[in-house]
Design a protein around this motif. Structure first.
Motif, PDB file in Angstrom:
ATOM      1  N   GLY A   1       9.558   0.376  -8.925  1.00 32.68           N
ATOM      2  CA  GLY A   1       8.590   0.951  -8.000  1.00 32.68           C
ATOM      3  C   GLY A   1       7.172   0.487  -8.220  1.00 32.68           C
ATOM      4  O   GLY A   1       6.219   1.184  -7.836  1.00 32.68           O
ATOM      5  N   ILE A   2       7.009  -0.690  -8.823  1.00 30.66           N
ATOM      6  CA  ILE A   2       5.680  -1.208  -9.131  1.00 30.66           C
ATOM      7  C   ILE A   2       5.281  -2.251  -8.089  1.00 30.66           C
ATOM      8  O   ILE A   2       6.002  -3.224  -7.864  1.00 30.66           O
ATOM      9  CB  ILE A   2       5.648  -1.826 -10.545  1.00 30.66           C
ATOM     10  CG1 ILE A   2       5.965  -0.756 -11.591  1.00 30.66           C
ATOM     11  CG2 ILE A   2       4.283  -2.466 -10.826  1.00 30.66           C
ATOM     12  CD1 ILE A   2       6.253  -1.304 -12.972  1.00 30.66           C
TER      13      ILE A   2
ATOM     14  N   TYR B   1      -9.466  -2.594  -3.068  1.00 31.74           N
ATOM     15  CA  TYR B   1      -9.305  -1.150  -2.822  1.00 31.74           C
ATOM     16  C   TYR B   1      -8.387  -0.901  -1.635  1.00 31.74           C
ATOM     17  O   TYR B   1      -7.558   0.025  -1.656  1.00 31.74           O
ATOM     18  CB  TYR B   1     -10.666  -0.471  -2.613  1.00 31.74           C
ATOM     19  CG  TYR B   1     -10.496   1.015  -2.426  1.00 31.74           C
ATOM     20  CD1 TYR B   1     -10.138   1.828  -3.507  1.00 31.74           C
ATOM     21  CD2 TYR B   1     -10.624   1.605  -1.171  1.00 31.74           C
ATOM     22  CE1 TYR B   1      -9.933   3.193  -3.337  1.00 31.74           C
ATOM     23  CE2 TYR B   1     -10.419   2.961  -0.994  1.00 31.74           C
ATOM     24  CZ  TYR B   1     -10.079   3.750  -2.084  1.00 31.74           C
ATOM     25  OH  TYR B   1      -9.857   5.093  -1.921  1.00 31.74           O
ATOM     26  N   TYR B   2      -8.520  -1.732  -0.612  1.00 34.91           N
ATOM     27  CA  TYR B   2      -7.617  -1.595   0.528  1.00 34.91           C
ATOM     28  C   TYR B   2      -6.166  -1.701   0.070  1.00 34.91           C
ATOM     29  O   TYR B   2      -5.313  -0.887   0.448  1.00 34.91           O
ATOM     30  CB  TYR B   2      -7.910  -2.673   1.576  1.00 34.91           C
ATOM     31  CG  TYR B   2      -6.934  -2.673   2.730  1.00 34.91           C
ATOM     32  CD1 TYR B   2      -7.081  -1.781   3.795  1.00 34.91           C
ATOM     33  CD2 TYR B   2      -5.847  -3.546   2.752  1.00 34.91           C
ATOM     34  CE1 TYR B   2      -6.164  -1.768   4.840  1.00 34.91           C
ATOM     35  CE2 TYR B   2      -4.937  -3.534   3.797  1.00 34.91           C
ATOM     36  CZ  TYR B   2      -5.090  -2.642   4.834  1.00 34.91           C
ATOM     37  OH  TYR B   2      -4.188  -2.622   5.860  1.00 34.91           O
ATOM     38  N   ALA B   3      -5.868  -2.711  -0.742  1.00 34.46           N
ATOM     39  CA  ALA B   3      -4.489  -2.926  -1.191  1.00 34.46           C
ATOM     40  C   ALA B   3      -3.954  -1.744  -1.987  1.00 34.46           C
ATOM     41  O   ALA B   3      -2.809  -1.317  -1.788  1.00 34.46           O
ATOM     42  CB  ALA B   3      -4.407  -4.207  -2.015  1.00 34.46           C
TER      43      ALA B   3
ATOM     44  N   HIS C   1       4.716   3.563   0.678  1.00 33.02           N
ATOM     45  CA  HIS C   1       5.771   2.656   1.145  1.00 33.02           C
ATOM     46  C   HIS C   1       5.231   1.280   1.545  1.00 33.02           C
ATOM     47  O   HIS C   1       6.021   0.406   1.918  1.00 33.02           O
ATOM     48  CB  HIS C   1       6.519   3.277   2.331  1.00 33.02           C
ATOM     49  CG  HIS C   1       5.714   3.335   3.595  1.00 33.02           C
ATOM     50  ND1 HIS C   1       4.659   4.217   3.771  1.00 33.02           N
ATOM     51  CD2 HIS C   1       5.788   2.607   4.743  1.00 33.02           C
ATOM     52  CE1 HIS C   1       4.141   4.039   4.961  1.00 33.02           C
ATOM     53  NE2 HIS C   1       4.804   3.074   5.582  1.00 33.02           N
ATOM     54  N   VAL C   2       3.903   1.065   1.459  1.00 26.53           N
ATOM     55  CA  VAL C   2       3.285  -0.196   1.896  1.00 26.53           C
ATOM     56  C   VAL C   2       2.854  -1.016   0.687  1.00 26.53           C
ATOM     57  O   VAL C   2       2.137  -0.522  -0.183  1.00 26.53           O
ATOM     58  CB  VAL C   2       2.069   0.070   2.806  1.00 26.53           C
ATOM     59  CG1 VAL C   2       1.394  -1.254   3.191  1.00 26.53           C
ATOM     60  CG2 VAL C   2       2.479   0.846   4.047  1.00 26.53           C
TER      61      VAL C   2
ATOM     62  N   GLY D   1       3.119   2.325 -10.154  1.00 27.88           N
ATOM     63  CA  GLY D   1       1.939   1.567 -10.542  1.00 27.88           C
ATOM     64  C   GLY D   1       1.688   0.403  -9.604  1.00 27.88           C
ATOM     65  O   GLY D   1       2.499   0.096  -8.716  1.00 27.88           O
ATOM     66  N   HIS D   2       0.557  -0.234  -9.804  1.00 27.08           N
ATOM     67  CA  HIS D   2       0.144  -1.328  -8.928  1.00 27.08           C
ATOM     68  C   HIS D   2      -0.618  -2.348  -9.761  1.00 27.08           C
ATOM     69  O   HIS D   2      -1.572  -2.008 -10.467  1.00 27.08           O
ATOM     70  CB  HIS D   2      -0.763  -0.780  -7.819  1.00 27.08           C
ATOM     71  CG  HIS D   2      -0.899  -1.682  -6.643  1.00 27.08           C
ATOM     72  ND1 HIS D   2      -1.037  -1.224  -5.364  1.00 27.08           N
ATOM     73  CD2 HIS D   2      -0.913  -3.047  -6.546  1.00 27.08           C
ATOM     74  CE1 HIS D   2      -1.138  -2.242  -4.518  1.00 27.08           C
ATOM     75  NE2 HIS D   2      -1.071  -3.364  -5.224  1.00 27.08           N
ATOM     76  N   ILE D   3      -0.181  -3.603  -9.695  1.00 30.33           N
ATOM     77  CA  ILE D   3      -0.856  -4.707 -10.385  1.00 30.33           C
ATOM     78  C   ILE D   3      -1.524  -5.580  -9.332  1.00 30.33           C
ATOM     79  O   ILE D   3      -0.886  -5.980  -8.353  1.00 30.33           O
ATOM     80  CB  ILE D   3       0.141  -5.545 -11.205  1.00 30.33           C
ATOM     81  CG1 ILE D   3       0.810  -4.683 -12.282  1.00 30.33           C
ATOM     82  CG2 ILE D   3      -0.565  -6.740 -11.850  1.00 30.33           C
ATOM     83  CD1 ILE D   3       1.969  -5.365 -12.982  1.00 30.33           C
TER      84      ILE D   3
END
Length: 255
Positions: free
Chosen positions: A175-176, A222-224, A230-231, A133-135
C-alpha cells in the motif's frame, strides 16, 4: 505523543527541499528535516516549528552509516513516517565525458543514486510495517533525455527513474505509493553548485526566460501526496513555459 502525519525530507535546507518543508508545515505535516549543514537545519527548524513539530537529522545521504544511525535512532513516535521526499542531489560540472572529472562523477553517483538508496532502505521498513506511506523521488528532465556534457548527471537521474519504477512495483503489496517528479529548469542553488560557485555562469543559465522556482515543484509534491488514498501520481514532468525539452528553450522573451 502521537503525531498525525510525518514527512522526512532530505536536502531540506535550501531550494526545493526547503520550499517543500515550508508548504508541508503550512498544511500541518510534522517534519523530519535532513541535511548536511547544521546551522541551516536549525534555521529552518526555528522558522517552521511555530506551525508543526520539527526535528532535524544531520547526515550526508551518501554516507550509509550516518544515514542508518540517524534514522534508526529516531524517537519511536517519529518512526511513524508517512511521507519520504528524496530530494537531496546535485550536479557537478558541465563537461564532455572525455574532459569531465572522475571526482565529479563520484559526487553525482554518490548523492543522486546512493543517497536515494541509503535513505529509502532506512525508511521503507517503517512504511512496510504500517502498510502505508508515500515516497517521492526527485528526478529531472535529465532522467528522461540525455544532453551533451551531462552524461553522468543524466545517467544518475535515469537511475532515479528506474528506482522509482522498481519501488512502485515492489512496494505495491504494502500500500505504499511512489511518485517520480522530473523538473526542468528550476532556479535554485543547483547551477551554482554545478559551476562550483561561479555565480556568473550560474545566473546565465536562467537569463532570457522565466524559469521555475522551488515553490513550483513544492506545489507539485504536495499535490501528489495530498491526493485521495486510491489515487497514485506515478510520474510528473514539469517545465517552465519557455522550455520544451531538456535543451530547447525560447529565450529573450518573458513568456
Amino acid at each position: 505523543m502521537e503525531l498525525e502525519k510525518i514527512a522526512l525530507i532530505t536536502g531540506s535546507t535550501s531550494g526545493i527541499g526547503r520550499a517543500t518543508a515550508e508548504l508541508f508545515a503550512k498544511n500541518g505535516i510534522h517534519l523530519i528535516l535532513c541535511g548536511r549543514r547544521e546551522d541551516r537545519l536549525e534555521e529552518v527548524k526555528n522558522e517552521l516549528q511555530k506551525n508543526v513539530n520539527v526535528i532535524t537529522l544531520k547526515f550526508d545521504v551518501s554516507n550509509r552509516k550516518e544515514v542508518f544511525s540517524a534514522i534508526d535512532n529516531l524517537p519511536e513516535e517519529w518512526k511513524s513516517i508517512d511521507i519520504l521526499v528524496n530530494n537531496a542531489g546535485n550536479a557537478h560540472g558541465l563537461a564532455t565525458f572525455q574532459d569531465a572529472s572522475l571526482d565529479d562523477f563520484d559526487s553525482m553517483i554518490n548523492s543522486n543514486v546512493r543517497g536515494i538508496l541509503n535513505v529509502s532502505k532506512a525508511v521503507v521498513p517503517f512504511l512496510i510495517n504500517r502498510k502505508s506511506g508515500h515516497i517521492v523521488n526527485l528526478s529531472s528532465i535529465a532522467g528522461k533525455q540525455t544532453y551533451p556534457k551531462g552524461s553522468v548527471y543524466c545517467a544518475s537521474k535515469h537511475a532515479v527513474e528506474a528506482i522509482s519504477q522498481g519501488m512502485r512495483m515492489d512496494l505495491l503489496p504494502y500500500g505504499i505509493k511512489v511518485t517520480n517528479i522530473a523538473p526542468g529548469a528550476v532556479e535554485t542553488e543547483f547551477s551554482l553548485v554545478r559551476f562550483k560557485g561561479d555565480k556568473k555562469l550560474a545566473d546565465a543559465v536562467y537569463q532570457g526566460f522565466e524559469p521555475l522556482v522551488a515553490g513550483d515543484i513544492a506545489d507539485a509534491i504536495y499535490y501528489a501526496v495530498s491526493r485521495p488514498a486510491h489515487v497514485q501520481i506515478a510520474d510528473m514532468t514539469i517545465f517552465p513555459k519557455a522550455q520544451a525539452s531538456g535543451t530547447l528553450f525560447e529565450k529573450n522573451n518573458k513568456i
